[in-house]
Design a protein around this motif. Structure first.
Motif, short mmCIF file in Angstrom:
data_model
loop_
_atom_site.label_atom_id
_atom_site.label_comp_id
_atom_site.label_asym_id
_atom_site.label_seq_id
_atom_site.Cartn_x
_atom_site.Cartn_y
_atom_site.Cartn_z
N ILE A 89 0.89 -1.16 0.00
CA ILE A 89 0.00 0.00 0.00
C ILE A 89 0.93 1.21 0.00
CG2 ILE A 89 -1.73 1.30 1.33
CD1 ILE A 89 -2.58 -1.48 2.52
N VAL A 90 0.74 2.13 -0.95
CA VAL A 90 1.68 3.25 -1.08
C VAL A 90 0.93 4.57 -0.93
CG1 VAL A 90 3.42 4.36 -2.53
CG2 VAL A 90 3.08 1.88 -2.67
N VAL A 91 1.39 5.42 -0.03
CA VAL A 91 0.78 6.74 0.14
C VAL A 91 1.81 7.83 -0.14
CG1 VAL A 91 -1.00 6.03 1.76
CG2 VAL A 91 1.23 6.74 2.64
N ALA A 92 1.32 8.95 -0.70
CA ALA A 92 2.22 10.04 -1.08
C ALA A 92 1.72 11.36 -0.51
CB ALA A 92 2.31 10.13 -2.60
N PRO A 93 2.17 11.71 0.69
CA PRO A 93 1.72 12.97 1.29
C PRO A 93 2.31 14.20 0.60
CG PRO A 93 3.24 11.81 2.77
CD PRO A 93 3.08 10.96 1.56
N ALA A 94 1.57 15.32 0.71
CA ALA A 94 2.03 16.57 0.08
C ALA A 94 2.33 17.66 1.10
CB ALA A 94 0.98 17.06 -0.91
N THR A 95 1.82 17.48 2.30
CA THR A 95 2.10 18.47 3.36
C THR A 95 2.55 17.69 4.59
OG1 THR A 95 -0.08 18.41 4.39
CG2 THR A 95 0.18 19.91 2.52
N LEU A 96 3.12 18.40 5.54
CA LEU A 96 3.61 17.71 6.72
C LEU A 96 2.46 17.26 7.61
CD1 LEU A 96 6.91 19.59 7.59
CD2 LEU A 96 6.49 17.72 6.03
N SER A 111 -10.48 -2.38 -3.52
CA SER A 111 -11.89 -1.97 -3.45
C SER A 111 -12.17 -1.14 -2.19
CB SER A 111 -12.79 -3.21 -3.48
OG SER A 111 -12.63 -3.92 -2.26
N GLU A 112 -11.25 -1.17 -1.24
CA GLU A 112 -11.54 -0.50 0.03
C GLU A 112 -10.75 0.79 0.27
OE1 GLU A 112 -12.95 -4.55 2.38
OE2 GLU A 112 -11.12 -3.58 3.03
N ILE A 113 -9.60 0.92 -0.37
CA ILE A 113 -8.80 2.14 -0.15
C ILE A 113 -8.59 2.86 -1.48
CG2 ILE A 113 -6.69 3.15 0.79
CD1 ILE A 113 -6.08 0.66 2.22
N SER A 114 -8.88 4.13 -1.48
CA SER A 114 -8.58 4.96 -2.64
C SER A 114 -8.73 6.40 -2.20
CB SER A 114 -9.57 4.65 -3.76
OG SER A 114 -9.50 5.64 -4.76
N LEU A 115 -7.61 7.08 -2.11
CA LEU A 115 -7.67 8.45 -1.61
C LEU A 115 -7.07 9.41 -2.63
CD1 LEU A 115 -6.35 8.03 2.05
CD2 LEU A 115 -8.72 8.31 1.33
N CYS A 116 -7.77 10.51 -2.83
CA CYS A 116 -7.19 11.56 -3.65
C CYS A 116 -7.82 12.89 -3.28
CB CYS A 116 -7.37 11.28 -5.13
SG CYS A 116 -9.06 11.40 -5.69
N TRP A 136 -7.81 19.75 -11.19
CA TRP A 136 -6.59 19.17 -10.60
C TRP A 136 -6.93 17.94 -9.78
CZ3 TRP A 136 -5.56 19.11 -5.23
CH2 TRP A 136 -4.23 18.88 -4.86
N ILE A 137 -6.10 16.93 -9.90
CA ILE A 137 -6.24 15.74 -9.05
C ILE A 137 -4.88 15.41 -8.46
CG2 ILE A 137 -6.83 13.29 -8.92
CD1 ILE A 137 -8.53 13.62 -11.42
N ARG A 138 -4.87 15.13 -7.18
CA ARG A 138 -3.63 14.65 -6.55
C ARG A 138 -3.93 13.30 -5.90
NH1 ARG A 138 -1.51 14.72 -1.39
NH2 ARG A 138 -3.21 16.00 -0.60
N PRO A 139 -3.37 12.24 -6.44
CA PRO A 139 -3.59 10.95 -5.78
C PRO A 139 -2.85 10.93 -4.44
CG PRO A 139 -1.99 10.70 -7.56
CD PRO A 139 -2.46 12.12 -7.59
N ILE A 140 -3.53 10.50 -3.41
CA ILE A 140 -2.90 10.38 -2.09
C ILE A 140 -2.44 8.94 -1.89
CG2 ILE A 140 -3.29 10.56 0.41
CD1 ILE A 140 -5.35 12.80 -0.28
N THR A 141 -3.28 7.98 -2.31
CA THR A 141 -2.79 6.60 -2.37
C THR A 141 -2.31 6.38 -3.81
OG1 THR A 141 -5.05 5.86 -2.85
CG2 THR A 141 -4.27 5.62 -0.58
N LEU A 142 -1.08 5.89 -3.95
CA LEU A 142 -0.55 5.60 -5.29
C LEU A 142 -0.82 4.15 -5.66
CD1 LEU A 142 2.84 7.54 -5.17
CD2 LEU A 142 0.61 8.33 -5.99
N TRP A 143 -0.81 3.29 -4.66
CA TRP A 143 -1.39 1.96 -4.81
C TRP A 143 -2.22 1.70 -3.58
CZ3 TRP A 143 -2.72 -2.67 -2.96
CH2 TRP A 143 -3.28 -3.56 -3.89
N PRO A 144 -3.49 1.43 -3.68
CA PRO A 144 -4.29 1.45 -4.91
C PRO A 144 -4.36 2.84 -5.53
CG PRO A 144 -5.47 0.33 -3.13
CD PRO A 144 -4.29 0.98 -2.51
#
Lengths: 351, 191
Positions: free
Chosen positions: A125-132, A224-229, A267-275
Motif C-alpha cells: 500500500i503506497v501513500v504520497a503525502p504533500a504536506t507535513l 476496493s476499500e482504499i482509494s484516496l485523492c 486538478w487531481i492529486r492521488p494520495i494513495t498511489l497503490w491502490p
C-alpha cells in the motif's frame, strides 16, 4: 512522521543513515526509548529491514525509513515481508537517482514503490503525502492499514518533504480501523498450537500457487476499500492537471492561478498511489478533453493515469529527474499553451 | 495578504536557520500558513548558508523560494550571491557591518542595520541575526513584534532560557537602530 509513528504505537524502529531522511532516525534515537520502544541503528539497510521482519513477526508495530538507494537495498526483505503477510511501515524520502544519484528531491522511485520493487507478485500500500500535516496523519493511518490487511505500507515522500518545515497539529492517535487480534505472531509457543511464519512454500506442490491466489484476493480487497485523492474543480475542467506529493501541491498552486485567469482547469492529486484512485480520473475525463501529468521523473505515474483513463484523452507530460522540481510559473505556462490548442479536434470521441 | 517570500542568507554559523525558525514560529502564533526551508546540500564550512520562509493567509503551493520579496543579507558573499534573485521592487535588508550599504541594483527598497556592530555593543556578536529580525519587523510590519518575541522565547526557552533577555534586547535594538530607504522614484520622463 516519527512522532506520528510513536503516537500510533510504533515501538520498534531500525534504520541506517542516509540523506535526506536522517532526521527520522535521529528523532527516533531519543524519542523511541522515551516511549518504551526499541531504536536500533542497524549495520546496513538489509539488516534493518530484516529486523523489521523479526519485530513484526513478534507482533510489534514497527517501522524503517530510508532514501532511494537504501530502499533498493531493502527490496529483498520487503518482498519477504509481503510474502509472509507481515505488517510494517516503510518510509522512502526519495532522492535523485539512478545509482547513488544525489541528495536532491526526486520522484524516480514511483515504479519501484507501486509495481512491487522486489521479486515476486506483490503489492505494497503506497501513500504520497504533500504536506507535513498529511504526512503526520497518513503515518498513523499506515500503521492501521498495515495491521488490518497484514501488508507492508510505504510512505513515498521526497527530499523536499523531508527538508521543509511546516506547522503540524499533533493530534492524538485515533484508529481508523478495527484491528483484529494478531493470531499469527510468534510469542513463544506455550499452551497453544505452534505458529509458523515463512516465505518458502514447497509443499504441497501447488501451495505457492494458492498462496499467490490468496495474496491477489487480498490485493483486490484492498483496491476496493482504499482509494484516496484530493480534487480541485474537475467538474467543469477542460484540462485536468495531476501530480503526486510535493509536485501535486506545486501543480495545484498553478491551477489556482489558471482559474483566476478564467481558464477551465482542474486538478487531481492521488494520495494513495497503490491502490491508484482510478475512479477519480475516469470521472475527470468525462468532462475534460486533455490531461497534464507533472512528476519529478521522466514519466512514471503517467502510465497509471493512462491505464485508469484508458487513454481517453490526450495526456501530456512535464517532468525531469535527478533533482529538478517544477515551479508554478512553468506549469502555468504549460497549462496556457495546452488550453490554447484546439481541444475538440484533439479529443478522440464525440461528446 | 498576499504570499510573502523571505530569504535569509549569511555565513554558516551566523544563525540564518534560527532566523527562519523564529519567523516561522511567529507565523504559527498568528495562525498564518508558513513553510520554512533550509539550504540542504553539500555545504562548505565558511560558505554561504541560507534559509527561506514563505508566509501566507492562503494555502502555500511550492515550498521553494526562487525570487524572494525580501532578503535578509548577513554578509558580503551572500549579498553578491543573492542580490540578483530578489524580486524587482523587493526589499534587501542589509547587515551593513559586513555588507556595506551599497546595492548594485536600483530597483530595490533597502533596510540598513549595522547588526554585527549592534550585537557587539550588546555584548555578543552572535545575536546579530536577531537584530536583523527586529529591523525587518519594524519596517515591514509583516508580523507583530509580540509574536516574534513569543516565537523567540519559545525557541530559546527549550534550549537555554538564559539567552532570552539578551535576544529580546537585540530584537528591540534592531527595531530602533535601523533605517528604511525607500525605492528611489524612477527618473521622471520629460514630457
Amino acid at each position: 512522521m516519527a512522532e506520528a509513528a510513536i503516537q500510533a504505537g510504533c515501538r520498534f524502529f531500525a534504520g541506517y543513515p542516509i540523506t535526506p531522511q536522517n532526521e527520522v532516525p535521529e528523532y527516533m534515537s531519543w524519542r523511541m526509548p522515551q516511549a518504551g520502544g526499541v531504536f536500533i541503528q542497524a549495520e546496513s539497510e538489509v539488516a534493518a529491514i530484516n529486523m523489521i521482519f523479526g519485530a513484526s513477526a513478534a507482533g510489534a508495530r514497527c517501522m524503517t525509513s530510508s532514501s532511494s538507494p537504501g530502499i533498493s537495498l531493502k527490496q529483498e526483505g520487503i518482498s519477504y515481508i509481503a510474502a509472509a503477510e507481515l505488517p510494517c511501515v516503510i518510509a522512502n524520502m526519495q532522492r535523485g537517482g539512478p545509482g547513488l544519484g544525489n541528495i536532491r528531491a526526486s520522484q524516480g522511485d514511483y515504479f519501484q514503490a507501486v509495481k512491487s520493487g522486489g521479486h515476486g507478485d506483490y503489492h505494497l500500500i503506497v501513500v504520497a503525502p504533500a504536506t507535513l500535516q498529511e504526512l503526520y496523519t497518513l503515518t498513523m493511518n499506515a500503521f492501521d492499514w498495515a495491521d488490518y490487511y497484514r501488508n507492508p505500507v510505504m510512505i513515498l515522500g521526497d527530499g523536499i518533504l523531508g527538508q521543509m518545515a511546516e506547522p503540524v497539529e499533533i493530534l492524538p492517535y485515533q484508529p481508523i480501523l478495527e484491528i483484529p487480534e494478531k493470531d499469527y505472531i510468534l510469542t513463544g509457543c506455550r499452551g497453544r498450537l505452534s505458529r509458523v511464519i515463512k516465505t518458502l512454500i514447497l509443499d504441497p506442490a501447488d501451495g505457492l500457487v494458492r498462496h499467490n491466489e490468496h495474496l491477489q484476493e487480498k490485493y483486490k480487497r484492498i483496491e476496493s476499500e482504499i482509494s484516496l485523492c484530493e480534487e480541485y474543480q474537475t467538474a467543469d475542467a477542460e484540462l485536468v492537471v495531476t501530480g503526486f506529493g510535493v509536485t501535486g501541491r506545486i501543480a495545484k498552486a498553478a491551477v489556482r492561478k489558471a482559474r483566476k485567469k478564467g481558464l477551465a482547469v482542474g486538478w487531481i492529486r492521488p494520495i494513495t498511489l497503490w491502490p491508484f484512485p482510478k475512479q477519480a480520473y475516469q470521472e475527470a475525463v468525462r468532462a475534460a478533453s486533455k490531461m497534464l501529468v507533472v512528476e519529478m521523473n521522466h514519466g512514471q505515474m503517467i502510465e497509471d493515469v493512462k491505464l485508469a483513463t484508458e487513454c481517453a484523452v490526450p495526456t501530456e507530460f512535464m517532468g525531469k529527474g535527478g533533482g529538478w522540481y517544477p515551479d508554478e510559473k512553468s506549469i502555468l505556462d504549460k497549462i496556457e499553451s495546452m488550453i490554447k490548442q484546439p481541444a475538440a479536434a484533439a479529443k478522440g470521441r464525440v461528446s | 495578504m498576499k504570499e510573502t517570500k523571505i530569504l535569509i542568507a549569511g555565513a554558516g554559523g551566523q544563525g540564518v536557520v534560527v532566523v527562519g525558525n523564529i519567523l516561522s514560529r511567529a507565523c504559527v502564533i498568528e495562525r498564518k500558513n508558513v513553510v520554512g526551508m533550509v539550504a540542504y546540500g553539500a555545504e562548505m564550512r565558511g560558505g554561504t548558508a541560507y534559509a527561506t520562509v514563505i508566509l501566507s493567509e492562503e494555502e502555500i503551493g511550492s515550498p521553494f523560494v526562487e525570487h524572494p520579496d525580501m532578503a535578509i543579507i548577513l554578509n558580503r558573499p551572500s549579498l553578491d550571491k543573492f542580490e540578483p534573485d530578489i524580486l524587482p521592487g523587493g526589499m534587501a535588508l542589509l547587515n551593513t557591518s559586513l555588507t556595506g550599504s551599497m546595492l548594485k541594483r536600483g530597483d530595490l527598497q533597502r533596510i540598513d542595520v549595522a547588526a554585527t556592530q549592534i550585537a557587539h555593543d550588546l555584548g555578543n556578536v552572535k545575536v546579530a541575526n536577531i537584530v536583523t529580525i527586529g529591523a525587518l519587523i519594524e519596517h515591514t510590519k509583516l508580523l507583530s513584534m509580540a509574536s516574534v518575541e513569543q516565537g523567540l522565547s519559545d525557541l530559546f526557552s527549550s534550549k537555554n532560557p538564559k539567552l532570552v533577555p539578551l535576544n529580546i534586547k537585540a530584537l528591540r535594538a534592531g527595531a530602533e537602530q535601523s533605517r528604511y530607504i525607500s525605492l528611489r522614484p524612477a527618473v521622471s520622463t520629460r514630457s
